[in-house]
Design an enzyme around this catalytic site. Structure first.
Site, PDB file in Angstrom:
ATOM      1  N   VAL A 135       0.831  -1.200   0.000  1.00 23.38           N
ATOM      2  CA  VAL A 135       0.000   0.000   0.000  1.00 23.38           C
ATOM      3  C   VAL A 135       0.867   1.252   0.000  1.00 23.38           C
ATOM      4  O   VAL A 135       1.915   1.301   0.650  1.00 23.38           O
ATOM      5  CB  VAL A 135      -0.916   0.006   1.254  1.00 23.38           C
ATOM      6  CG1 VAL A 135      -1.795   1.246   1.291  1.00 23.38           C
ATOM      7  CG2 VAL A 135      -1.779  -1.260   1.298  1.00 23.38           C
ATOM      8  N   CYS A 136       0.435   2.289  -0.752  1.00 30.17           N
ATOM      9  CA  CYS A 136       1.084   3.602  -0.737  1.00 30.17           C
ATOM     10  C   CYS A 136       2.526   3.501  -1.255  1.00 30.17           C
ATOM     11  O   CYS A 136       2.759   3.143  -2.400  1.00 30.17           O
ATOM     12  CB  CYS A 136       1.004   4.177   0.674  1.00 30.17           C
ATOM     13  SG  CYS A 136       1.470   5.909   0.836  1.00 30.17           S
ATOM     14  N   ILE A 137       3.519   3.789  -0.421  1.00 25.17           N
ATOM     15  CA  ILE A 137       4.921   3.743  -0.836  1.00 25.17           C
ATOM     16  C   ILE A 137       5.526   2.355  -0.630  1.00 25.17           C
ATOM     17  O   ILE A 137       6.648   2.084  -1.082  1.00 25.17           O
ATOM     18  CB  ILE A 137       5.757   4.812  -0.073  1.00 25.17           C
ATOM     19  CG1 ILE A 137       7.138   5.038  -0.714  1.00 25.17           C
ATOM     20  CG2 ILE A 137       5.899   4.415   1.405  1.00 25.17           C
ATOM     21  CD1 ILE A 137       7.096   5.518  -2.146  1.00 25.17           C
TER      22      ILE A 137
END
Length: 218
Positions: A135-137
């Site tokens: 998720v995300c980075i």
């Protein structure tokens, strides 16, 4: 009941795991009737940031495992105890701490290194043919752990981060906060979440739920 391992790295979007994304992951696992088990490195965070001011607190030290216990309600174990054979899939929520604590992507980009225990776990799930969600980075940490694997990943828009991921021999796919991308060949699922800073919370939860749903299907 399926079992998922979740890697946390502190508590807070500036220096640890993003709390909303982490809760979204745990919520989605619950919705999909998956038993979640949290893990974290028992090491100091790379830094401690005041999330109100955005300023680093140079004199303060915090342990990732201890801080992750805030999110996991105390139910978190050292990452050294995580074995891929015990779980059906792996999920890594985002937060700037992923790029600072789990690897050095924040400061060195594609030229950085992944913490040995993190690399061991990611490689272990890959080698066992078990799905990995990021998720995300967090896709950056997966990309660094598996260089040259031609994985399809998303960190949202085309950006400096996506460019560094592509330098590692992977393909970046543009997605919105409410979307996710599933690389069925490599069994990797990713969603941008708060790579879009102003993303509505409902979009973050939608993307994360889609990610978890596809991980279960894989």
């Amino acid at each position: 009941m399926k079992r998922a391992a979740v890697i946390l790295c502190g508590s807070g979007f500036k220096d640890g795991s993003e709390i909303r994304e982490s809760v979204a992951v745990l919520w989605a696992l619950s919705v999909e009737n998956v038993e979640a088990h949290c893990f974290a490195l028992s090491q100091p965070q790379s830094d401690v940031v005041n999330c109100l001011t955005g300023q680093a607190e140079p004199g303060e030290k915090r342990n990732q495992l201890v801080e992750a216990a805030r999110i996991a309600r105390g139910a978190v174990r050292p990452l050294s105890e995580l074995q891929a054979k015990d779980f059906d899939f792996l999920v890594i929520p985002g937060g700037f701490g992923v790029a600072k604590n789990l690897c050095s992507f924040a400061t060195q980009g594609s030229g950085g290194k992944v913490q040995p225990e993190v690399k061991r776990v990611i490689e272990g799930f890959r080698d066992a043919g078990k799905p990995i969600g990021a998720v995300c980075i967090a896709p950056a940490a997966v990309a660094m752990a598996l260089p040259g694997s031609a994985i399809e990943l998303t960190v949202g828009e085309k950006s400096e981060a996506s460019g560094e991921i592509e330098k590692l021999g992977h393909r970046h796919v543009v997605k919105s906060a409410s979307q996710w991308h599933t690389d069925r060949k490599n069994k990797i699922v990713s969603t941008p979440a708060y790579m879009y800073d102003e993303a509505p919370l409902k979009d973050v939860f939608t993307g994360v739920h889609g990610l978890v749903h596809d991980l279960c299907a894989l």
